[in-house]
Design an enzyme around this catalytic site. Structure first.
Site, PDB file in Angstrom:
ATOM      1  N   CYS A 114       1.401  95.770 -35.207  1.00  0.00           N
ATOM      2  CA  CYS A 114      -0.600  96.585 -34.958  1.00  0.00           C
ATOM      3  C   CYS A 114      -0.063  97.009 -33.724  1.00  0.00           C
ATOM      4  CB  CYS A 114      -1.628  95.051 -35.067  1.00  0.00           C
ATOM      5  SG  CYS A 114      -1.466  94.516 -36.686  1.00  0.00           S
TER       6      CYS A 114
ATOM      7  N   CYS B 257       6.622  88.684 -36.121  1.00  0.00           N
ATOM      8  CA  CYS B 257       5.211  89.190 -36.847  1.00  0.00           C
ATOM      9  C   CYS B 257       5.814  91.181 -37.442  1.00  0.00           C
ATOM     10  CB  CYS B 257       3.891  89.594 -36.786  1.00  0.00           C
ATOM     11  SG  CYS B 257       3.191  90.406 -38.183  1.00  0.00           S
TER      12      CYS B 257
ATOM     13  N   GLU C   3       3.052  80.051 -30.971  1.00  0.00           N
ATOM     14  CA  GLU C   3       2.101  79.429 -30.086  1.00  0.00           C
ATOM     15  C   GLU C   3       0.996  78.827 -31.280  1.00  0.00           C
ATOM     16  OE1 GLU C   3       1.419  82.610 -27.151  1.00  0.00           O
ATOM     17  OE2 GLU C   3      -0.322  82.268 -28.720  1.00  0.00           O
TER      18      GLU C   3
ATOM     19  N   CYS D 216      -6.735  77.721 -33.790  1.00  0.00           N
ATOM     20  CA  CYS D 216      -5.377  78.881 -34.168  1.00  0.00           C
ATOM     21  C   CYS D 216      -4.036  78.188 -34.708  1.00  0.00           C
ATOM     22  CB  CYS D 216      -5.869  80.028 -33.235  1.00  0.00           C
ATOM     23  SG  CYS D 216      -5.168  81.106 -34.273  1.00  0.00           S
TER      24      CYS D 216
ATOM     25  N   CYS E  50      -1.560  94.442 -30.753  1.00  0.00           N
ATOM     26  CA  CYS E  50      -0.776  93.081 -30.577  1.00  0.00           C
ATOM     27  C   CYS E  50       0.601  92.167 -30.084  1.00  0.00           C
ATOM     28  CB  CYS E  50      -0.751  92.438 -32.467  1.00  0.00           C
ATOM     29  SG  CYS E  50      -0.216  90.535 -32.032  1.00  0.00           S
TER      30      CYS E  50
END
Length: 449
Positions: free
Chosen positions: A207, A203, A181, A196, A210
């Site tokens: 987290c 990842c 994205e 962004c 997220c």
């Protein structure tokens, strides 16, 4: 509203040209349909808007990363490969606009009429508006971009979502079929946009708040694949009349510290005055700081450093960022050491704090964060710390909830009352999968077999 494409290819060509020449926004959701037509139509659309061509899955599966293309080379590097400084400058005049010079100058079909070409040329620096890339230069440039040019060889535009507030999410498909994205956020008050960008597919930091963390890390992005996000976003802003991008944040999918070489290369290209021409203070790299050394990876990068902190205490940080292996004091010292070495103009740092109802949004949490932030200010001469309060965006978590506006404002007051600068990030794009990674995960991004 739905658009129906004419079946006759000449009517399609006329439609594309009319939108471009008239300076109107082309309905970008038509791009996939256009690329199911003829090669001539596909090439025409790339030249004028320059969108994307669908990649063959079998061809994409042959590679997982892009080799270094022209878009990640500076003028000196590119001039050596294509035969001259002037040629390199012309090529970058086009890349900066989101146009592939190989498509613009290598247009044997004549899909662009004279008026359309003139509209593009007017956007170039005046001293180079009469210069061209000839066949020799294009041959050399094709060697630098062996996979079909920057636009066709690095990524394609897979999906576009635009929310009611103008926030526009682009989903880009890499050559191996994986998708990332990038998000354009226009600001009416200053008539500019923030972009962004993502640094990884997925990842590994996990987290708990997220969406990207649920994917795990599939792979790093190359510098080309980071910069192509800026290229496509610039294109969409130009064609759709969205405010020009003047600010870029590495706060999309991925952890920049786990891909620091490519991220640092991208920041240098973005801030080079002959390339993307962004101010160093307008490029921000945000890391969750897997370890204290994470900050040192960006010590010399031409950008502002941000820390996705989310908690001020070790216990709370461990809950929100379960991969944490270091204390908050150890991580803070790593940031302090790097900030002391940076130029004064780049000693401003941002602490990002996702605010979750009943989890980390109490007044006690605000006071603890203020004290933690003051420790950075006291340790680094001429340092400014800004806390960016980010109300949690629902990703379908069973217990995490978005805080009330009263709780958000009270948290901000708790910081301001302790002399810490704090801003509340405006929630954007709620109606279009606004949380980081949601568009990609909703498309069930996974490696190509």
């Amino acid at each position: 509203m739905k658009y129906r494409l004419p079946s006759n290819k000449m009517r399609v060509l006329f439609l594309i040209m009319s939108f471009f020449v008239a300076g109107k926004s082309f309905p970008t959701h038509l791009a996939p349909s256009l690329f199911r037509t003829t090669p001539q139509v596909r090439r025409s659309f790339q030249l004028m808007h320059s969108t994307t061509e669908e990649n063959s899955v079998s061809a994409a599966a042959q590679t997982t990363t892009c080799s270094s293309s022209a878009i990640s080379k500076n003028i000196s590097q590119l001039s050596k490969e294509i035969g001259g400084n002037g040629r390199a400058l012309i090529a970058w005049d086009f890349y900066r606009l989101g146009i592939d010079p190989e498509l613009f100058f290598g247009d044997p079909s004549g899909a662009l009429d004279e008026d359309a070409r003139n509209e593009i040329i007017k956007l170039l620096p005046s001293k180079r508006q009469t210069q061209v890339l000839g066949n020799g230069a294009l041959r050399e440039l094709s060697k630098v971009n062996p996979d079909g040019g920057v636009e066709m060889g690095i990524a394609s535009l897979s999906d576009i979502h635009t929310s009611s507030d103008g926030t526009t999410k682009l989903l880009l498909k890499m050559k191996d079929g994986l998708e990332v994205e990038t998000v354009i956020i226009p600001w009416d008050d200053r008539e500019r946009s923030t972009l962004c960008v993502s640094s990884q597919v997925g990842c590994r930091q996990g987290c708990t708040f997220c969406a990207t963390g649920r994917m795990g890390r599939l792979r790093n992005l190359s510098a080309d694949e980071i910069l192509i996000q800026v290229y496509f976003a610039t294109k969409i802003c130009r064609v759709s009349k969205i405010f020009k991008i003047d600010n870029i944040v590495f706060m999309g999918m991925g952890e920049p510290a786990d891909n620091s070489d490519a991220v640092c290369t991208a920041t240098r290209i973005l801030t080079d005055r002959q390339l993307f021409q962004l101010s160093q203070s307008k490029v921000t790299v945000s890391t969750v700081a897997p370890d204290p050394q994470s900050f040192s990876l960006f010590a010399d990068a031409p950008c502002v450093l941000a820390w996705s902190v989310h908690a001020a205490t070790d216990e709370l940080r461990k809950i929100l960022v379960p991969t944490t292996r270091h204390t908050m004091e150890e991580l803070r010292e790593g940031l302090v050491e790097v900030l002391r070495r940076r130029p004064k103009r780049l000693r401003t740092t941002m602490l990002e704090y996702v605010l979750i109802d009943g989890m980390n949004d109490s007044l006690e949490d605000a006071v603890a964060l203020a004290k933690f932030s003051q420790g950075i200010i006291d340790a680094v001469p001429q340092c400014k710390v800004v806390v960016n309060i980010i109300p949690f965006n629902d990703i379908g978590h069973p217990t995490y909830k978005k805080p009330t506006i009263d709780a958000v404002l009270a948290f901000q007051r708790g910081l301001l009352g302790n002399d810490i600068t704090a801003y509340i990030r405006t929630t954007r794009g709620d109606d279009e999968s606004a949380a980081c990674g949601q568009l990609a995960t909703s498309k069930r991004t996974k490696p190509v077999p």
